[in-house]
Design an enzyme around this catalytic site. Sequence first.
Site, PDB file in Angstrom:
ATOM      1  N   TYR A   1       0.844  -1.196   0.000  1.00 30.94           N
ATOM      2  CA  TYR A   1       0.000   0.000   0.000  1.00 30.94           C
ATOM      3  C   TYR A   1       0.884   1.252   0.000  1.00 30.94           C
ATOM      4  CZ  TYR A   1      -4.072  -2.934   1.191  1.00 30.94           C
ATOM      5  OH  TYR A   1      -5.071  -3.874   1.196  1.00 30.94           O
ATOM      6  N   ALA A   2       0.673   2.090  -1.002  1.00 27.46           N
ATOM      7  CA  ALA A   2       1.455   3.330  -1.168  1.00 27.46           C
ATOM      8  C   ALA A   2       2.949   3.034  -1.167  1.00 27.46           C
ATOM      9  CB  ALA A   2       1.103   4.346  -0.096  1.00 27.46           C
TER      10      ALA A   2
END
Length: 381
Positions: A66-67
């Site tokens: 994530y990110a």
Amino acid sequence: MSVDQYYLLGRSGLRVSRLALGTMTFGNGGIRGIGGSWGADEDAARAIFDRYIAAGGNFIDTANSYAGGLSERLVGTFVAESGLRDDVVIATKFSNSLSPGNPNAGGNGRKAMMQAVDASLKRLKTDYIDLYLLHTWDRMTPAEEVMRTFDDLVRAGKIRYAGLSDVPGWYAARAQAWAEAHTLTQPICLQLPYSLVERSIEHEFVPFAETLGLGITAWSPLAMGLLSGKYRPGSAEEGRLSQDMSGGGLGLFTERNRRILAVLERIAGEMGRSMAQVALNWCVNRPGIAAAIVGASRLSQLDDNLAALDFTIPLEFRTELDEASAIDAPYPYALFADDYQAAILNAGASVGDKPPSYRREILLPKVTDYAFGQPRNKGRG
């Protein structure tokens, strides 16, 4: 607005909130999506985290990818700064590669798992992960290798529990059976998509989870925001929810989904609740569902979602939602339907698994009147 009621996750002693805080948005503040930026920068993410904790939530869901790892870093920072490591349950996932060109940096093999868990521990600023999940089936790594590695990680103290996300039903069954047969750590959680418009897990995964003791944590319970009512067909915000999948849309504005939205909107209006609240309440109270993962890029979104447990959907409305969103059972699942089995297998006799009174519910009440760590005397001599 409170989520301070906790239930065991699957066949385990791990106690989690029924609404988990999804942090895929954390660190994605500059990414454009449906109707604009769908992520939260560090300040917004911190405010969302603080509000969730203040409401009594304890279940944080993230992933190594994530990110690009920033989500884990932010979660680790927020937890460390709040001093709540022993209070929260951190779930993170591996499978996705963060090292382009390295064939062993992704997938579900032992080498990738070992590298991924150590990197996640550093980003999360912790020496253990409460729930570690395989993120996506890679179609190659044997379930035996994955479960043996999970067991080694538990024995090493790096993780407490294991789970599986987005895998075929047969693979989950193979993994669970292998672990049980070889006295290894068994999975306690399945993370799968589930909502009013996505009910395909009901045929295989829900009975599997109920029978073998795995709690399902539902991702995208609002179907990428479709069930919030914000994104209307033909509106400027329709964006990638479009039915045009060939053009990059997600194919969500189908005729079936429009009918579901119409029923949901009417029921939400009659109940004086938002569409998102009714959709989340429906989801989290379905068989096999242990928790729904809710994400937010703004506090107003989170506040609306956290109020989804403050009411009960009347039976007649729940029945309408069930019927509007029902899906056809493909072969062989149609053979397991109530009407077919009642007529063919039982010849009209009423046959059940267990009566409703067979197992009493265990729900310990919240007690706020404590003295020195012990409940005060409630009138006993």
